[in-house]
Design a protein around this motif. Sequence first.
Motif, PDB file in Angstrom:
ATOM      1  N   ASN A 191    -194.788 -18.521 -14.201  1.00  0.00           N
ATOM      2  CA  ASN A 191    -194.373 -18.952 -12.871  1.00  0.00           C
ATOM      3  C   ASN A 191    -193.280 -20.015 -12.967  1.00  0.00           C
ATOM      4  N   GLU A 192    -192.457 -20.079 -11.947  1.00  0.00           N
ATOM      5  CA  GLU A 192    -191.348 -21.033 -11.936  1.00  0.00           C
ATOM      6  C   GLU A 192    -191.295 -21.736 -10.586  1.00  0.00           C
ATOM      7  N   THR A 193    -191.141 -23.080 -10.650  1.00  0.00           N
ATOM      8  CA  THR A 193    -190.978 -23.882  -9.439  1.00  0.00           C
ATOM      9  C   THR A 193    -189.685 -24.676  -9.579  1.00  0.00           C
ATOM     10  N   VAL A 194    -188.888 -24.676  -8.510  1.00  0.00           N
ATOM     11  CA  VAL A 194    -187.590 -25.338  -8.562  1.00  0.00           C
ATOM     12  C   VAL A 194    -187.465 -26.345  -7.426  1.00  0.00           C
ATOM     13  N   TRP A 195    -187.104 -27.571  -7.778  1.00  0.00           N
ATOM     14  CA  TRP A 195    -186.787 -28.597  -6.788  1.00  0.00           C
ATOM     15  C   TRP A 195    -185.272 -28.819  -6.798  1.00  0.00           C
ATOM     16  N   MET A 196    -184.671 -28.867  -5.653  1.00  0.00           N
ATOM     17  CA  MET A 196    -183.242 -29.149  -5.516  1.00  0.00           C
ATOM     18  C   MET A 196    -183.066 -30.435  -4.716  1.00  0.00           C
ATOM     19  N   VAL A 197    -182.303 -31.362  -5.271  1.00  0.00           N
ATOM     20  CA  VAL A 197    -182.041 -32.630  -4.591  1.00  0.00           C
ATOM     21  C   VAL A 197    -180.706 -32.512  -3.864  1.00  0.00           C
ATOM     22  N   ILE A 198    -180.728 -32.827  -2.567  1.00  0.00           N
ATOM     23  CA  ILE A 198    -179.524 -32.722  -1.749  1.00  0.00           C
ATOM     24  C   ILE A 198    -179.132 -34.122  -1.279  1.00  0.00           C
ATOM     25  N   ARG A 199    -177.873 -34.461  -1.503  1.00  0.00           N
ATOM     26  CA  ARG A 199    -177.365 -35.772  -1.090  1.00  0.00           C
ATOM     27  C   ARG A 199    -176.236 -35.566  -0.076  1.00  0.00           C
ATOM     28  N   THR A 200    -176.379 -36.166   1.080  1.00  0.00           N
ATOM     29  CA  THR A 200    -175.365 -36.051   2.125  1.00  0.00           C
ATOM     30  C   THR A 200    -174.953 -37.444   2.583  1.00  0.00           C
ATOM     31  N   GLU A 201    -173.746 -37.529   3.069  1.00  0.00           N
ATOM     32  CA  GLU A 201    -173.232 -38.801   3.551  1.00  0.00           C
ATOM     33  C   GLU A 201    -173.288 -38.823   5.071  1.00  0.00           C
ATOM     34  N   ASN A 202    -173.920 -39.833   5.652  1.00  0.00           N
ATOM     35  CA  ASN A 202    -174.014 -39.929   7.107  1.00  0.00           C
ATOM     36  C   ASN A 202    -172.751 -40.552   7.684  1.00  0.00           C
ATOM     37  N   GLU A 203    -172.744 -40.709   8.994  1.00  0.00           N
ATOM     38  CA  GLU A 203    -171.541 -41.196   9.677  1.00  0.00           C
ATOM     39  C   GLU A 203    -171.195 -42.627   9.309  1.00  0.00           C
ATOM     40  N   ASN A 204    -172.159 -43.378   8.760  1.00  0.00           N
ATOM     41  CA  ASN A 204    -171.903 -44.760   8.335  1.00  0.00           C
ATOM     42  C   ASN A 204    -171.428 -44.849   6.884  1.00  0.00           C
ATOM     43  N   GLY A 205    -171.322 -43.682   6.224  1.00  0.00           N
ATOM     44  CA  GLY A 205    -170.891 -43.674   4.831  1.00  0.00           C
ATOM     45  C   GLY A 205    -172.015 -43.878   3.851  1.00  0.00           C
ATOM     46  N   ASP A 206    -173.255 -43.928   4.328  1.00  0.00           N
ATOM     47  CA  ASP A 206    -174.410 -44.101   3.440  1.00  0.00           C
ATOM     48  C   ASP A 206    -174.906 -42.735   2.967  1.00  0.00           C
ATOM     49  N   THR A 207    -175.476 -42.708   1.765  1.00  0.00           N
ATOM     50  CA  THR A 207    -176.011 -41.462   1.213  1.00  0.00           C
ATOM     51  C   THR A 207    -177.462 -41.281   1.638  1.00  0.00           C
ATOM     52  N   GLU A 208    -177.745 -40.097   2.149  1.00  0.00           N
ATOM     53  CA  GLU A 208    -179.120 -39.760   2.516  1.00  0.00           C
ATOM     54  C   GLU A 208    -179.617 -38.663   1.580  1.00  0.00           C
ATOM     55  N   ASN A 209    -180.844 -38.826   1.072  1.00  0.00           N
ATOM     56  CA  ASN A 209    -181.418 -37.890   0.113  1.00  0.00           C
ATOM     57  C   ASN A 209    -182.461 -37.002   0.777  1.00  0.00           C
ATOM     58  N   SER A 210    -182.472 -35.758   0.329  1.00  0.00           N
ATOM     59  CA  SER A 210    -183.532 -34.840   0.737  1.00  0.00           C
ATOM     60  C   SER A 210    -183.814 -33.920  -0.442  1.00  0.00           C
ATOM     61  N   VAL A 211    -184.930 -33.170  -0.372  1.00  0.00           N
ATOM     62  CA  VAL A 211    -185.310 -32.324  -1.488  1.00  0.00           C
ATOM     63  C   VAL A 211    -186.005 -31.074  -0.955  1.00  0.00           C
ATOM     64  N   THR A 212    -185.781 -29.966  -1.659  1.00  0.00           N
ATOM     65  CA  THR A 212    -186.502 -28.731  -1.338  1.00  0.00           C
ATOM     66  C   THR A 212    -187.304 -28.305  -2.557  1.00  0.00           C
ATOM     67  N   CYS A 213    -188.425 -27.665  -2.309  1.00  0.00           N
ATOM     68  CA  CYS A 213    -189.257 -27.111  -3.376  1.00  0.00           C
ATOM     69  C   CYS A 213    -189.367 -25.608  -3.123  1.00  0.00           C
ATOM     70  N   ASN A 214    -188.781 -24.815  -4.044  1.00  0.00           N
ATOM     71  CA  ASN A 214    -188.704 -23.356  -3.881  1.00  0.00           C
ATOM     72  C   ASN A 214    -188.102 -22.991  -2.517  1.00  0.00           C
ATOM     73  N   GLY A 215    -187.093 -23.753  -2.124  1.00  0.00           N
ATOM     74  CA  GLY A 215    -186.365 -23.469  -0.901  1.00  0.00           C
ATOM     75  C   GLY A 215    -186.938 -24.083   0.342  1.00  0.00           C
ATOM     76  N   GLU A 216    -188.141 -24.645   0.299  1.00  0.00           N
ATOM     77  CA  GLU A 216    -188.754 -25.262   1.464  1.00  0.00           C
ATOM     78  C   GLU A 216    -188.629 -26.780   1.389  1.00  0.00           C
ATOM     79  N   GLU A 217    -188.333 -27.377   2.538  1.00  0.00           N
ATOM     80  CA  GLU A 217    -188.119 -28.818   2.571  1.00  0.00           C
ATOM     81  C   GLU A 217    -189.413 -29.558   2.216  1.00  0.00           C
ATOM     82  N   MET A 218    -189.230 -30.622   1.404  1.00  0.00           N
ATOM     83  CA  MET A 218    -190.357 -31.457   0.982  1.00  0.00           C
ATOM     84  C   MET A 218    -190.040 -32.899   1.373  1.00  0.00           C
ATOM     85  N   ALA A 219    -191.053 -33.658   1.732  1.00  0.00           N
ATOM     86  CA  ALA A 219    -190.836 -35.055   2.139  1.00  0.00           C
ATOM     87  C   ALA A 219    -190.234 -35.849   0.975  1.00  0.00           C
ATOM     88  N   TRP A 220    -189.067 -36.431   1.215  1.00  0.00           N
ATOM     89  CA  TRP A 220    -188.394 -37.178   0.153  1.00  0.00           C
ATOM     90  C   TRP A 220    -189.233 -38.331  -0.392  1.00  0.00           C
TER      91      TRP A 220
END
Length: 486
Positions: free
Chosen positions: A380-409
């Motif tokens: 079996n394989e499980t994959v987490w992807m970390v996504i970093r986006t920049e908000n309107e204030n220029g700050d980086t916001e982090n989020s993560v998915t586990c096998n494509g589904e959003e997981m609480a950061w």
Amino acid sequence: MQKVDRKERRSRLWLRPVLLATALLAVAVILWLTLTPPGEKPEDTATISAAPREDTRGLLSEHSVEDVVSIRVQNTDGTGWTAITDGNGGLNVTDGNETYPMKTSLAGFLLADAATVQYTEVLAESVDELKDGLAAFGLDPPALTVNIAYTDGTELVLRIGGDFSGETSLYYMQANDDPRLLALDVSTAEDFGIGFRQLIDVDQLAIQSARIDRITLEDDNGIREWVLEGSITDPDAIDRWMLTQPFRYAADGTMIQNLKSNAANLYLSGYIGPAAPERLAEYGLDVPTAVITVHMAAGTTLSDDGSQTVDWDEETVTVIGGAAENGIQDYVRVKDTVYLMNHFHVLGLMDADPADTLTRQPVLTSLSNLEKLTFETAGNETVWMVIRTENENGDTENSVTCNGEEMAWPVFQQRYEDMMRVSVAGTLPEGFVCGEPHTVWTFETVTGVIHTIALSDYDLSHDAVTVDGSAYFYMQKNALTLDVPE
């Protein structure tokens, strides 16, 4: 004479008897007040007094440093040196054959020593009255004879003997034709006692810790080598060091920082001379006891005063160690020259045990640099992807998915940081061969680096740990977990 840590010059020795007398007077008054009943006076009310000792200090010379023309020092065995002012506030030093600029710091001390010369005490009014003779004080012959010439044409001759201890450590001395036996402070005596080779200004190694990307040590115990597998400018550079010899394994960032600091602290403390064959044999450099090689990548650093940047080319510095000059200094060769180097600086590197530098935490990738994490077990394989986006204030916001589904950061963050703190339990026995892994973790970074942790059975309670293809430790089963969903 052996050099010791500098004590404060011109110490106020005359204050000691004054303070002692004051203290005695205070004690006497307290006892008088304590032991005499109220309303009564002792029959003898004579004044209590304690006269301070006579101050026996005196000046032998009182000039400015600009008045000093030369300082000539001769040892008992006839060796010595002469320092001559260079016209710019410094000194050039010669032994009669070779002439070199003197270290700026030492030139300042010696000029100050020579300009104002003061004895701290008169020990005897005439050496003729000394029943043991001058030899008992190290003055027949003297350990050092110091001739100081001044611009006004005067000259001061100091004959310095052995040391002795009283309220403070001092040296026996005679000056010019003065029949008295005098005491000289330690700092002045031992400044004049510095050897010719230790006075010479030498070009230092200029090893910058931030530019080091390889350290190699070689001696009778073999070769040990640590290599940065990346660039010195990588944000995760400290986590990408590997021990490559005598075996391969990921190194601990803190231990590498210590190793780099020890390399940067290598300091040439004295000049000996060109590395001629006879000199190499004399100082044990024909059969080296140690070889230290430090490679530095090209880079830019700040100047010592921080006012500008300095560009550096790629460079390799090799220090070859030889015999010990004493318990404090070693003879070393750098390029075609022989120098002295602090023994403990050399030892700080050569004593590095490869096993002590290995990381005990298998997870090498910081969360700030993680982009993808893959967990494989039982097909079996499980994959987490970390996504970093920049908000309107220029700050980086982090989020993560586990096998494509959003997981609480915050949940992922806490679990990942817990996993980074997991340590190994012990060292695998020599010759142990790992079997097929039952679990593989793969860490992919923002900078494109891939780390792997493969776990295979060691015993019923532990797994052998293979980090980036190298196995050295074992750890508790199920210690690494992110609570993978079924």
